[in-house]
Motif scaffolding. Sequence first.
Motif, mmCIF file in Angstrom:
data_model
loop_
_atom_site.group_PDB
_atom_site.id
_atom_site.type_symbol
_atom_site.label_atom_id
_atom_site.label_comp_id
_atom_site.label_asym_id
_atom_site.label_seq_id
_atom_site.Cartn_x
_atom_site.Cartn_y
_atom_site.Cartn_z
ATOM 1 N N MET A 1 0.987 -1.203 0.184
ATOM 2 C CA MET A 1 -0.031 0.053 -0.053
ATOM 3 C C MET A 1 1.012 1.299 0.047
ATOM 4 S SD MET A 1 -3.199 0.912 0.129
ATOM 5 C CE MET A 1 -3.812 -0.685 0.662
ATOM 6 N N LEU A 2 0.558 2.159 -0.914
ATOM 7 C CA LEU A 2 1.460 3.228 -0.761
ATOM 8 C C LEU A 2 0.864 4.535 0.070
ATOM 9 C CD1 LEU A 2 3.705 4.861 -2.548
ATOM 10 C CD2 LEU A 2 2.175 5.811 -4.111
ATOM 11 N N LEU A 3 -0.481 4.583 -0.144
ATOM 12 C CA LEU A 3 -0.787 5.497 0.890
ATOM 13 C C LEU A 3 -1.982 5.047 1.776
ATOM 14 C CD1 LEU A 3 -1.118 8.633 1.449
ATOM 15 C CD2 LEU A 3 -2.991 8.941 -0.111
ATOM 16 N N ASP A 4 -2.098 5.292 2.680
ATOM 17 C CA ASP A 4 -3.159 4.554 3.875
ATOM 18 C C ASP A 4 -3.538 5.382 4.477
ATOM 19 O OD1 ASP A 4 -4.783 2.743 5.103
ATOM 20 O OD2 ASP A 4 -3.202 1.567 5.791
ATOM 21 N N ILE A 5 -4.639 5.982 4.727
ATOM 22 C CA ILE A 5 -5.571 7.011 5.455
ATOM 23 C C ILE A 5 -6.604 6.344 6.121
ATOM 24 C CG2 ILE A 5 -6.935 9.027 5.567
ATOM 25 C CD1 ILE A 5 -5.641 9.638 2.985
ATOM 26 N N LYS A 6 -6.400 6.459 7.538
ATOM 27 C CA LYS A 6 -7.361 5.740 8.469
ATOM 28 C C LYS A 6 -7.841 6.562 9.475
ATOM 29 C CE LYS A 6 -4.676 1.351 8.388
ATOM 30 N NZ LYS A 6 -3.882 0.303 9.334
ATOM 31 N N ASN A 7 -9.416 6.787 9.557
ATOM 32 C CA ASN A 7 -9.963 7.465 10.464
ATOM 33 C C ASN A 7 -9.626 8.722 10.572
ATOM 34 O OD1 ASN A 7 -11.999 7.558 12.553
ATOM 35 N ND2 ASN A 7 -10.546 7.438 14.031
ATOM 36 N N LEU A 8 -9.348 9.587 9.330
ATOM 37 C CA LEU A 8 -8.708 11.005 9.353
ATOM 38 C C LEU A 8 -10.055 12.034 9.747
ATOM 39 C CD1 LEU A 8 -6.322 12.493 8.677
ATOM 40 C CD2 LEU A 8 -7.351 12.714 6.504
ATOM 41 N N HIS A 9 -9.543 12.766 10.894
ATOM 42 C CA HIS A 9 -10.467 13.801 11.137
ATOM 43 C C HIS A 9 -9.638 15.106 11.003
ATOM 44 C CE1 HIS A 9 -13.575 11.555 13.365
ATOM 45 N NE2 HIS A 9 -12.911 10.539 13.286
ATOM 46 N N VAL A 10 -10.312 16.174 10.415
ATOM 47 C CA VAL A 10 -9.625 17.547 10.511
ATOM 48 C C VAL A 10 -10.642 18.594 10.715
ATOM 49 C CG1 VAL A 10 -8.871 19.136 8.688
ATOM 50 C CG2 VAL A 10 -7.956 16.949 8.515
ATOM 51 N N LYS A 11 -10.193 19.490 11.544
ATOM 52 C CA LYS A 11 -11.095 20.435 11.877
ATOM 53 C C LYS A 11 -10.601 22.011 11.464
ATOM 54 C CE LYS A 11 -12.944 18.984 16.546
ATOM 55 N NZ LYS A 11 -13.244 19.211 17.897
ATOM 56 N N TYR A 12 -11.502 22.837 11.276
ATOM 57 C CA TYR A 12 -11.146 24.322 10.941
ATOM 58 C C TYR A 12 -11.738 25.105 12.113
ATOM 59 C CZ TYR A 12 -9.966 23.120 6.154
ATOM 60 O OH TYR A 12 -9.324 22.252 5.130
ATOM 61 N N GLY A 13 -10.900 25.380 13.205
ATOM 62 C CA GLY A 13 -11.456 25.979 14.564
ATOM 63 C C GLY A 13 -12.390 24.969 15.191
#
Length: 237
Positions: free
Chosen positions: A1-13
Amino acid sequence: MLLDIKNLHVKYGNVEALHGIDVEVEEGEIVTLLGANGAGKTTTLNAISGLVNVTKGEIVFSGEALHKLPAHKVVTRKITQSPEGRRVFGVLTVQENLNLGAFTSKNKERVAKSLEWIYELFPRLAERRTQLAGTLSGGEQQMLAIGRALMSNPKLLLLDEPSLGLAPVLVNQIFKTVRQINQAGVTVMLVEQNARMALKLAHRGYVMEVGKIVMADSAQALLKNPDVLQAYLGGAE
């Protein structure tokens, strides 16, 4: 696997833009992210590039955790992004813009080969190498943005809305070139408003809605999916 994103959370403020998404990209693939404006597609690319902070989850690239690295470190890991809106340096020439894309490389021979390849991919840029980027057409600026992203010889190229604002003939040319880039061994993650063209180009796709992945399948299956047809492809052909 080259890229593995797991359970990604991002907030703006206080506003959460990504609500625990999972995305996988195998080496050599073209994977597209589809969805309406505000779905979280660009935020996903920016999280991979280190341009926004990850509040929870993991981004693993070639076995290395990226989500704690700043952007200037991420780009040294052979990940580059051609941003929405191109963002070329208008007061610099085409050649100078491309040279900036190679700032992480100390191998002059490798940089020279990258430059030669980009001028083969985009002959228009070769013709205009001494021209100021701000005087280029929209299509030429898009070629320059992609070329600049390729100068560091990336393993993974993140493309954000490459067809935005371009005439259909130029869109076809850009997509044809993206296929050539992929065939040369560069893995591509594509965010694109033209869902039909994106799915015809890609191997697999993810559909995003308000910060969540709601569907994931092969590009061919998504092209035939009635829900995708209705929402993103203007109904049945």
